[in-house]
Design an enzyme around this catalytic site. Structure first.
Site, PDB file in Angstrom:
ATOM      1  N   ASP A  44       4.545  -0.239  -7.000  1.00  0.00           N
ATOM      2  CA  ASP A  44       3.284  -0.611  -7.653  1.00  0.00           C
ATOM      3  C   ASP A  44       2.143   0.172  -7.014  1.00  0.00           C
ATOM      4  O   ASP A  44       1.018   0.160  -7.506  1.00  0.00           O
ATOM      5  CB  ASP A  44       3.031  -2.114  -7.512  1.00  0.00           C
ATOM      6  CG  ASP A  44       1.774  -2.551  -8.254  1.00  0.00           C
ATOM      7  OD1 ASP A  44       1.667  -2.230  -9.466  1.00  0.00           O
ATOM      8  OD2 ASP A  44       0.884  -3.173  -7.638  1.00  0.00           O
TER       9      ASP A  44
ATOM     10  N   HIS B  46      -0.647  -0.005  -9.606  1.00  0.00           N
ATOM     11  CA  HIS B  46      -1.387  -0.967  -8.766  1.00  0.00           C
ATOM     12  C   HIS B  46      -1.849  -2.166  -9.612  1.00  0.00           C
ATOM     13  O   HIS B  46      -3.029  -2.482  -9.673  1.00  0.00           O
ATOM     14  CB  HIS B  46      -2.579  -0.290  -8.086  1.00  0.00           C
ATOM     15  CG  HIS B  46      -2.940  -0.953  -6.781  1.00  0.00           C
ATOM     16  ND1 HIS B  46      -3.175  -0.264  -5.633  1.00  0.00           N
ATOM     17  CD2 HIS B  46      -3.082  -2.262  -6.453  1.00  0.00           C
ATOM     18  CE1 HIS B  46      -3.473  -1.105  -4.652  1.00  0.00           C
ATOM     19  NE2 HIS B  46      -3.413  -2.334  -5.133  1.00  0.00           N
TER      20      HIS B  46
ATOM     21  N   ARG C  85       0.854  -1.184   0.000  1.00  0.00           N
ATOM     22  CA  ARG C  85       0.000   0.000   0.000  1.00  0.00           C
ATOM     23  C   ARG C  85       0.888   1.231   0.000  1.00  0.00           C
ATOM     24  O   ARG C  85       1.906   1.274   0.710  1.00  0.00           O
ATOM     25  CB  ARG C  85      -0.929   0.031   1.223  1.00  0.00           C
ATOM     26  CG  ARG C  85      -2.126  -0.910   1.149  1.00  0.00           C
ATOM     27  CD  ARG C  85      -3.128  -0.506   0.062  1.00  0.00           C
ATOM     28  NE  ARG C  85      -4.279  -1.396  -0.007  1.00  0.00           N
ATOM     29  CZ  ARG C  85      -4.386  -2.462  -0.795  1.00  0.00           C
ATOM     30  NH1 ARG C  85      -3.398  -2.784  -1.605  1.00  0.00           N
ATOM     31  NH2 ARG C  85      -5.484  -3.196  -0.790  1.00  0.00           N
TER      32      ARG C  85
ATOM     33  N   GLU D 148      -2.091   7.673  -4.744  1.00  0.00           N
ATOM     34  CA  GLU D 148      -2.470   7.043  -6.012  1.00  0.00           C
ATOM     35  C   GLU D 148      -3.945   7.235  -6.357  1.00  0.00           C
ATOM     36  O   GLU D 148      -4.323   7.175  -7.530  1.00  0.00           O
ATOM     37  CB  GLU D 148      -2.149   5.541  -5.981  1.00  0.00           C
ATOM     38  CG  GLU D 148      -3.048   4.715  -5.060  1.00  0.00           C
ATOM     39  CD  GLU D 148      -2.711   3.225  -5.114  1.00  0.00           C
ATOM     40  OE1 GLU D 148      -1.532   2.890  -5.043  1.00  0.00           O
ATOM     41  OE2 GLU D 148      -3.647   2.420  -5.207  1.00  0.00           O
TER      42      GLU D 148
HETATM   43  P1  NAD Z   1      -1.704 -11.176   4.948  1.00  0.00           P
HETATM   44  O1  NAD Z   1      -2.751 -10.717   5.892  1.00  0.00           O
HETATM   45  O2  NAD Z   1      -1.662 -12.617   4.558  1.00  0.00           O
HETATM   46  O3  NAD Z   1      -0.258 -10.797   5.543  1.00  0.00           O
HETATM   47  C1  NAD Z   1       0.020  -9.571   6.134  1.00  0.00           C
HETATM   48  C2  NAD Z   1       1.184  -9.787   7.103  1.00  0.00           C
HETATM   49  O4  NAD Z   1       1.540  -8.535   7.651  1.00  0.00           O
HETATM   50  C3  NAD Z   1       0.816 -10.711   8.273  1.00  0.00           C
HETATM   51  O5  NAD Z   1       1.806 -11.705   8.461  1.00  0.00           O
HETATM   52  C4  NAD Z   1       0.745  -9.762   9.464  1.00  0.00           C
HETATM   53  O6  NAD Z   1       1.113 -10.390  10.685  1.00  0.00           O
HETATM   54  C5  NAD Z   1       1.766  -8.709   9.052  1.00  0.00           C
HETATM   55  N1  NAD Z   1       1.608  -7.468   9.789  1.00  0.00           N
HETATM   56  C6  NAD Z   1       0.478  -6.961  10.353  1.00  0.00           C
HETATM   57  N2  NAD Z   1       0.765  -5.811  10.999  1.00  0.00           N
HETATM   58  C7  NAD Z   1       2.103  -5.597  10.829  1.00  0.00           C
HETATM   59  C8  NAD Z   1       2.983  -4.594  11.265  1.00  0.00           C
HETATM   60  N3  NAD Z   1       2.556  -3.571  12.037  1.00  0.00           N
HETATM   61  N4  NAD Z   1       4.283  -4.688  10.916  1.00  0.00           N
HETATM   62  C9  NAD Z   1       4.726  -5.736  10.176  1.00  0.00           C
HETATM   63  N5  NAD Z   1       3.942  -6.733   9.736  1.00  0.00           N
HETATM   64  C10 NAD Z   1       2.633  -6.661  10.062  1.00  0.00           C
HETATM   65  O7  NAD Z   1      -1.840 -10.256   3.668  1.00  0.00           O
HETATM   66  P2  NAD Z   1      -1.309 -10.547   2.185  1.00  0.00           P
HETATM   67  O8  NAD Z   1      -2.361 -11.274   1.429  1.00  0.00           O
HETATM   68  O9  NAD Z   1       0.061 -11.126   2.264  1.00  0.00           O
HETATM   69  O10 NAD Z   1      -1.250  -9.065   1.610  1.00  0.00           O
HETATM   70  C11 NAD Z   1      -0.299  -8.123   2.096  1.00  0.00           C
HETATM   71  C12 NAD Z   1      -0.661  -6.743   1.595  1.00  0.00           C
HETATM   72  O11 NAD Z   1      -0.490  -6.710   0.171  1.00  0.00           O
HETATM   73  C13 NAD Z   1      -2.131  -6.375   1.798  1.00  0.00           C
HETATM   74  O12 NAD Z   1      -2.306  -5.738   3.044  1.00  0.00           O
HETATM   75  C14 NAD Z   1      -2.425  -5.441   0.665  1.00  0.00           C
HETATM   76  O13 NAD Z   1      -2.297  -4.124   1.139  1.00  0.00           O
HETATM   77  C15 NAD Z   1      -1.327  -5.707  -0.345  1.00  0.00           C
HETATM   78  N6  NAD Z   1      -1.845  -6.179  -1.658  1.00  0.00           N
HETATM   79  C16 NAD Z   1      -1.483  -5.485  -2.772  1.00  0.00           C
HETATM   80  C17 NAD Z   1      -1.915  -5.916  -4.020  1.00  0.00           C
HETATM   81  C18 NAD Z   1      -1.527  -5.202  -5.300  1.00  0.00           C
HETATM   82  O14 NAD Z   1      -2.157  -5.420  -6.341  1.00  0.00           O
HETATM   83  N7  NAD Z   1      -0.497  -4.370  -5.293  1.00  0.00           N
HETATM   84  C19 NAD Z   1      -2.747  -7.035  -4.106  1.00  0.00           C
HETATM   85  C20 NAD Z   1      -3.075  -7.724  -2.941  1.00  0.00           C
HETATM   86  C21 NAD Z   1      -2.610  -7.292  -1.712  1.00  0.00           C
END
Ligand code: NAD
Length: 343
Positions: A254, A291, A230, A259
């Site tokens: 990305d 994105h 994000r 954005e």
């Molecule tokens: P997920 O929930 O499986 O994993 C998130 C991880 O972050 C978890 O292990 C959690 O413990 C950790 N976390 C939570 N708070 C934290 C903190 N304060 N410091 C460090 N780590 C922390 O999520 P995911 O499916 O792996 O997705 C991760 C992120 O990717 C999403 O939050 C989303 O914003 C982003 N995303 C982006 C796209 C894109 O198209 N660019 C697509 C999907 C997801």
């Protein structure tokens, strides 16, 4: 079931029409985003289906509730654009916690390789029959240290890919997994020791600007930063300063803090008002995609399938396994949710 679908793009419509028809869910597709001015479009609908840049603030939630909407169905995993706490006891919120972590993790590596091996430069040169190699020297990823922040579905998938490249992985996660051999380290150490830093944690109050001036100060000279999570995880102005001072070797973005105003739309031929973004894009060592990391056939199909299933489940008996709870913000740990529903 009638669902107002905001920020609809042609690639969404194909998959959502297919799964919707198969399951008796009728989508009304609007290419406009949800916000205070457009909430009215949901009048008479049972639910709204929203994406990353729709505005689901408290004011919008009040309007939706007034118009009879009972479900906010996010067609993404992140939910920082929804005031989940405010929605509690008014409108239920569901999301897609898992679709294709490969889509995002592979895009992350694609950006990293493009940047490190200057593929974007080479592509433009050879299109112009310029076969010179000057200025295209990269570096091996093999043997380099990658610091992964957030080791959930996407972070872990990215770690597997990095290990395949022979990289050393260190990671920081607020909730480190116990069933893994990932080497966890404090955030400071990740900043200090990594040649590449990749962000895969959610955006919330704690992670807002997790990469700021102080963090950049601690990094190795020449570090590469990759953000496919994000935008507001990075203070974009601090990043720009880090690039200008040569402290940061490269950035692959990305996602971008502001954005909302530009991504997903065609601004070619227009003047971009955002000076920070415009300056970042002019940098030879900054790569920006709009994105796009989620955009694979597999991910789109899975997102549509899960979103439709969430909607059908919810309107069947008010329960949905992918409901978000404001108390924990993490569906898996929410006891009340697992047992029953959030309210
Ligand atoms: P997920 O929930 O499986 O994993 C998130 C991880 O972050 C978890 O292990 C959690 O413990 C950790 N976390 C939570 N708070 C934290 C903190 N304060 N410091 C460090 N780590 C922390 O999520 P995911 O499916 O792996 O997705 C991760 C992120 O990717 C999403 O939050 C989303 O914003 C982003 N995303 C982006 C796209 C894109 O198209 N660019 C697509 C999907 C997801």
């Amino acid at each position: 079931m009638k669902i107002a679908f905001f920020d609809a793009k042609p690639y969404d419509i194909t998959y959502f029409e297919q799964y919707g028809e198969e399951n008796g869910v009728k989508f009304k597709f609007y290419d406009t985003r949800l916000g205070e001015d457009t909430a009215e479009l949901s009048r008479g609908c049972d639910a709204v289906c929203v994406f990353v840049n729709d505005d689901v603030s408290s004011t919008v939630i009040d309007r939706l509730y007034e118009y009879g909407v009972r479900l906010i169905a996010l067609r993404c995993s992140g939910f920082n654009n929804v005031d989940v706490k405010y929605a509690y006891e008014k409108i239920h919120v569901v999301h897609v916690p898992y679709y294709s972590p490969y889509a995002v993790a592979e895009h992350t590596m694609a950006m990293l390789l493009t940047s490190v091996r200057r593929i974007h430069k080479a592509y433009n040169r050879t299109k112009d029959f310029n076969f010179s190699l000057s200025g295209l020297t990269g570096f091996d990823l093999h043997g380099k240290t990658v610091g992964v922040i957030g080791t959930g579905n996407i972070g872990r998938t990215f770690i597997n890919i990095c290990e395949g490249f022979g990289m050393k992985v260190i990671a920081y996660d607020k909730f480190p997994s116990e069933e893994t051999d990932i080497e966890y380290a404090p955030l400071e150490r990740v900043f200090e020791e990594s040649d590449v830093i990749s962000l895969h944690c959610p955006l919330n109050k704690e992670t807002y600007h997790i990469i700021d001036e102080d963090a950049i100060e601690k990094m190795k000279k020449g570090a590469t930063i990759v953000n496919t999570s994000r935008g507001a995880l990075i203070d974009a102005d601090a990043l720009l300063e880090g690039i200008k001072s040569r402290k940061i070797g490269a950035a692959c973005l990305d996602v971008y803090e502001e954005e909302n105003d530009v991504f997903f739309e065609d601004f070619s031929g227009h003047i971009i008002d955002d000076d920070t973004l415009a300056r970042l894009i002019t940098m030879p060592n900054v790569l920006v995609t709009s994105h796009q990391a989620f955009l694979t056939e597999e991910a789109l199909s899975s997102i549509a399938e899960t979103t439709v299933r969430n909607i059908v489940e919810f309107f069947k008996d008010g329960k949905c396994e992918n409901e978000l709870c404001y108390r924990c913000g993490k569906t898996a740990n929410c006891r009340q949710h697992r047992v029953d529903k959030c309210f």
